[in-house]
Write a protein that holds these residues in place. Structure first.
Motif, short mmCIF file in Angstrom:
data_model
loop_
_atom_site.label_atom_id
_atom_site.label_comp_id
_atom_site.label_asym_id
_atom_site.label_seq_id
_atom_site.Cartn_x
_atom_site.Cartn_y
_atom_site.Cartn_z
N GLU A 1 0.82 -1.21 0.00
CA GLU A 1 0.00 0.00 0.00
C GLU A 1 0.85 1.26 0.00
N GLU A 2 1.99 1.23 0.70
CA GLU A 2 2.84 2.42 0.77
C GLU A 2 3.38 2.83 -0.60
N PHE A 3 3.57 1.86 -1.50
CA PHE A 3 4.10 2.17 -2.82
C PHE A 3 3.01 2.26 -3.89
N SER A 4 1.77 2.01 -3.51
CA SER A 4 0.69 1.92 -4.49
C SER A 4 0.46 3.20 -5.30
N PRO A 5 0.76 4.40 -4.78
CA PRO A 5 0.56 5.59 -5.62
C PRO A 5 1.33 5.57 -6.94
N LEU A 6 2.42 4.82 -7.00
CA LEU A 6 3.18 4.75 -8.24
C LEU A 6 2.39 4.04 -9.35
N LEU A 7 1.41 3.22 -8.98
CA LEU A 7 0.64 2.44 -9.95
C LEU A 7 -0.80 2.92 -10.13
N TYR A 8 -1.36 3.46 -9.08
CA TYR A 8 -2.82 3.67 -9.08
C TYR A 8 -3.25 5.03 -9.63
N HIS A 9 -2.31 5.84 -10.10
CA HIS A 9 -2.68 7.09 -10.75
C HIS A 9 -2.67 6.98 -12.27
N LEU A 10 -2.24 5.85 -12.81
CA LEU A 10 -1.97 5.75 -14.24
C LEU A 10 -3.20 5.97 -15.11
N PHE A 11 -4.37 5.68 -14.59
CA PHE A 11 -5.59 5.83 -15.39
C PHE A 11 -5.90 7.28 -15.71
N ALA A 12 -5.47 8.20 -14.85
CA ALA A 12 -5.93 9.58 -14.93
C ALA A 12 -5.51 10.27 -16.23
N GLY A 13 -4.28 10.04 -16.64
CA GLY A 13 -3.82 10.68 -17.87
C GLY A 13 -4.61 10.22 -19.08
N TYR A 14 -4.86 8.92 -19.15
CA TYR A 14 -5.64 8.38 -20.26
C TYR A 14 -7.08 8.91 -20.26
N VAL A 15 -7.75 8.82 -19.12
CA VAL A 15 -9.15 9.25 -19.06
C VAL A 15 -9.26 10.74 -19.39
N ALA A 16 -8.37 11.55 -18.82
CA ALA A 16 -8.40 12.98 -19.10
C ALA A 16 -8.19 13.25 -20.59
N CYS A 17 -7.26 12.52 -21.19
CA CYS A 17 -6.98 12.70 -22.62
C CYS A 17 -8.20 12.36 -23.46
N PHE A 18 -8.82 11.23 -23.19
CA PHE A 18 -9.97 10.80 -24.00
C PHE A 18 -11.19 11.69 -23.76
N VAL A 19 -11.38 12.15 -22.53
CA VAL A 19 -12.47 13.08 -22.27
C VAL A 19 -12.22 14.39 -23.03
N ALA A 20 -10.99 14.88 -23.00
CA ALA A 20 -10.65 16.11 -23.70
C ALA A 20 -10.90 15.97 -25.21
N GLN A 21 -10.53 14.82 -25.76
CA GLN A 21 -10.77 14.60 -27.19
C GLN A 21 -12.26 14.62 -27.50
N GLY A 22 -13.05 13.96 -26.64
CA GLY A 22 -14.49 13.93 -26.86
C GLY A 22 -15.14 15.29 -26.76
N LEU A 23 -14.58 16.16 -25.92
CA LEU A 23 -15.13 17.49 -25.72
C LEU A 23 -14.49 18.54 -26.63
N GLY A 24 -13.50 18.13 -27.40
CA GLY A 24 -12.82 19.07 -28.29
C GLY A 24 -11.96 20.07 -27.55
N ARG A 25 -11.29 19.63 -26.49
CA ARG A 25 -10.49 20.52 -25.66
C ARG A 25 -9.02 20.12 -25.67
N LEU A 26 -8.17 21.06 -25.26
CA LEU A 26 -6.75 20.81 -25.08
C LEU A 26 -6.39 21.08 -23.63
#
Length: 265
Positions: free
Chosen positions: A233-258
């Motif tokens: 658990e102490e090291f889990s932040p290194l792995l458990y944030h990885l989704f955010a960049g992808y989701v933000a990118c795909f949401v931005a594409q869907g909304l036509g944003r940068l």
């Protein structure tokens, strides 16, 4: 006092370091930029520079800074002191080896969740606000991943503690507000499962960020983002944030944003 700024130019961080040093504190800069203002005001510097740079909302620099902080903690834990035994030093070395192994888990997770993140983006892109939840080390992950949604897609998002959400934010509209529950194995997992179940009952669009094969919260989620590899658990932040960049990118594409609202200019 440890000050973190990848650019080494964050004004308030530089000011805080200067003030701490004035009051007699030993100041340490964790930065990716040699010769930056932060390095000039700090007593010591730990460089976490990346071999190559690319425009992004601070994703790789966050990973590097987080790794640098963990390495500092491990080094402090094995520093020669009367109360530090050889066993403690060996344990610190073993923990450092665990960090090395996590590089493969980061790669495997990033590859495994990419397409699922696109589906999650379709699920949540119409929402005016999102919430990221986690406790313990995952509370920091919740704050960081919320920031990526704001910076990357211009969607208002907040990070909150599991228990606090249960007391307060569960009462907020809209009923179908997207809720990302970050639940690595460890002390907060049972509470995360409980919150996911309650959120599902309330009509929230629940996305569970959980260890691959963990079924505890999966039954209460509209989507699951599985994290590969065993991690404490102490090291889990290194792995458990990885989704955010992808989701933000795909949401931005869907909304036509940068990122950073640069589409507006």
């Amino acid at each position: 006092m440890i000050a973190i700024s990848a650019s080494g130019e964050t004004e308030r961080v530089v000011e805080a370091s200067r003030a701490a040093r004035r009051y007699g504190a030993l100041t340490v800069a964790v930065t990716g930029t040699p010769g930056s203002p932060l390095t000039r005001v700090a007593d010591r510097t730990l460089m976490v520079d990346l071999p190559d740079t690319e425009p992004s909302p601070g994703i790789r620099t966050y990973q590097a800074s987080l790794l640098g902080l963990l390495l500092i903690a491990l080094q402090v834990g094995r520093a020669p002191r009367p109360d530090i035994t050889r066993d403690a030093a060996r344990e610190a070395d073993a923990l450092r080896e665990e960090l090395v192994v996590l590089a493969d888990h980061v790669d495997a997770t990033a590859k495994a969740i990419k397409q699922e993140c696109r589906r999650v983006a379709d699920l949540v892109a119409d929402a005016p606000v999102m919430v990221m939840l986690g406790s313990g080390p995952s509370y920091g992950t919740a704050l960081f991943t919320a920031a990526k949604m704001v910076e990357g897609a211009g969607v208002f998002a907040v990070g909150q503690d599991l228990e606090e959400w249960g007391h307060v934010e569960r009462l907020a509209y809209p009923d179908d507000m997207p809720l990302f529950v970050i639940a690595p194995p460890g002390r907060s997992r049972d509470k995360a499962t409980e919150v996911a179940a309650r959120a599902h009952e309330l009509g929230r669009r629940v996305v569970a960020v959980i260890s691959r094969g963990d079924t505890s919260a999966a039954g209460h989620a509209h989507a699951v983002l599985p994290v590969h590899g065993r991690v404490r658990e102490e090291f889990s932040p290194l792995l458990y944030h990885l989704f955010a960049g992808y989701v933000a990118c795909f949401v931005a594409q869907g909304l036509g944003r940068l990122p950073f609202q640069t589409h507006r200019s």
